[in-house]
Scaffold this active site. Sequence first.
Site, mmCIF file in Angstrom:
data_model
loop_
_atom_site.group_PDB
_atom_site.id
_atom_site.type_symbol
_atom_site.label_atom_id
_atom_site.label_comp_id
_atom_site.label_asym_id
_atom_site.label_seq_id
_atom_site.Cartn_x
_atom_site.Cartn_y
_atom_site.Cartn_z
ATOM 1 N N TRP A 63 44.831 18.090 38.239
ATOM 2 C CA TRP A 63 43.962 19.146 38.750
ATOM 3 C C TRP A 63 43.335 18.761 40.087
ATOM 4 C CZ3 TRP A 63 45.754 22.866 36.211
ATOM 5 C CH2 TRP A 63 45.965 22.789 34.833
ATOM 6 N N ARG A 114 35.495 58.171 41.760
ATOM 7 C CA ARG A 114 36.251 58.648 40.601
ATOM 8 C C ARG A 114 35.472 59.770 39.896
ATOM 9 N NH1 ARG A 114 41.059 59.440 38.034
ATOM 10 N NH2 ARG A 114 40.960 58.939 35.808
ATOM 11 N N ILE A 132 35.059 49.757 34.637
ATOM 12 C CA ILE A 132 34.731 50.949 35.434
ATOM 13 C C ILE A 132 35.990 51.512 36.089
ATOM 14 C CG2 ILE A 132 33.575 51.677 37.570
ATOM 15 C CD1 ILE A 132 31.209 49.877 36.731
ATOM 16 N N GLY A 148 38.866 51.503 34.840
ATOM 17 C CA GLY A 148 39.769 52.074 33.845
ATOM 18 C C GLY A 148 41.181 51.526 33.992
ATOM 19 N N GLU A 157 34.259 22.055 37.580
ATOM 20 C CA GLU A 157 33.082 21.175 37.687
ATOM 21 C C GLU A 157 32.321 21.077 36.360
ATOM 22 O OE1 GLU A 157 33.312 19.616 40.173
ATOM 23 O OE2 GLU A 157 33.743 20.763 41.952
ATOM 24 N N ALA A 216 31.198 25.163 30.250
ATOM 25 C CA ALA A 216 29.883 25.640 29.815
ATOM 26 C C ALA A 216 29.273 24.684 28.799
ATOM 27 C CB ALA A 216 30.016 27.042 29.223
#
Length: 401
Positions: free
Chosen positions: A160, A284, A353, A355, A379, A382
């Site tokens: 990585w 939209r 939003i 869709g 980095e 969680a």
Amino acid sequence: MSRLAQTHGLTDVQQEILATVREFVDKEIIPVATELEHRDEYPQQIVDGLKELGVFGLMIPEEYGGLGESLLTYALCVEEIARGWMSVSGIINTHFIVAYMLKQHGTQEQKDHFLPKMALGEVRGAFSMSEPGLGSDVSAITSKAVKDGDEYVLNGQKMWLTNGGTSTLVAVLCRSDEGHPEGTAPHKSMTTFLVEKEPGFGEVRPGLTIPGKIEKMGYKGVDTTELIMDGLRVPADRVLGGVTGRGFYQMMDGVEVGRVNVAARGCGVAQRAFELGVSYAQQRHTFGKPIAQHQAIQFKLAEMATKVEAAHAMMVNAARKKDSGERNDLEAGMAKYLASEYCKEVVEDAFRIHGGYGFSKEYEIERLYREAPMLLIGEGTAEIQKMIIGRRLLEEYRFQG
């Protein structure tokens, strides 16, 4: 200019730098980002433009040819760049971490040799901690450095590595038991080596191979690679700081500012997702009116904007704490954790939003939807951030019984 995520108390110079970067992002990055990302193409023209702006030397002291700016200024620039295309901010980040480690921990000879060229972007930095089998457990590193006269011989495999192909200087963390008796804690027997190499793939110097790009779901354009050391010889004067056994602390210092950077990236991506969502919602139409006039969509926009503001505030706080010279691992961990989680949520709401069109590669939100997950693990995951935060809270709020 967006009303969200404003930063109060900036100097005129900081405001000018940010305005310049934002203009560059709007004109040079956003219009081409999705096309380049779909082709997984390295953004050489964008990188050249950032060199001209001096971004590669933003935090390098003026005495070495840099701009000598603060971590806050740098983080706000990263936020803007990630708003355009997160991969570009990744190209800058690894370079920045190596320059920071050199500035903080390098010998005078190492600073004089590398920092002026890094400020110009002529030497491009990358750093390498992770390995195929260790994940977040840095103490489990197996790459080994053995002293041989005036050199060290390095063997091992790294994983990585951002900018693995395009970089010319890699800070590599290895085990070095020389001078550290058996039974020494693993983190006290690690050393950072400054490894110079040619850009490209294959054997880039004797004993050092960059196999090729790792194919990824998102975060494309930037080259992510492995790094294989097989009898790689590095001069003793390329031990960062000139003393072995300090590599773990040097790397953690770099990662700490890197977490502020990742938080800034999360803020930038979230801002862009909000911009796309609020714009699309006004264009939209359903049931005879723009979907922005439906209460359900307004609730989403309200939640998205609040998350953008909260993440930005925590990122700015973490950067300012570091700039003040104070310990900021608690603030950096909180900022990285919150910004990456909120980024994922804001991007998903913008996706909803849009869709069905959000699933189309013609729309920018599709790219952001694939990019956001990288911030959840970059980095430190969680879970790692929560562990850091929890331990620090127990230090600060120790029970007096």
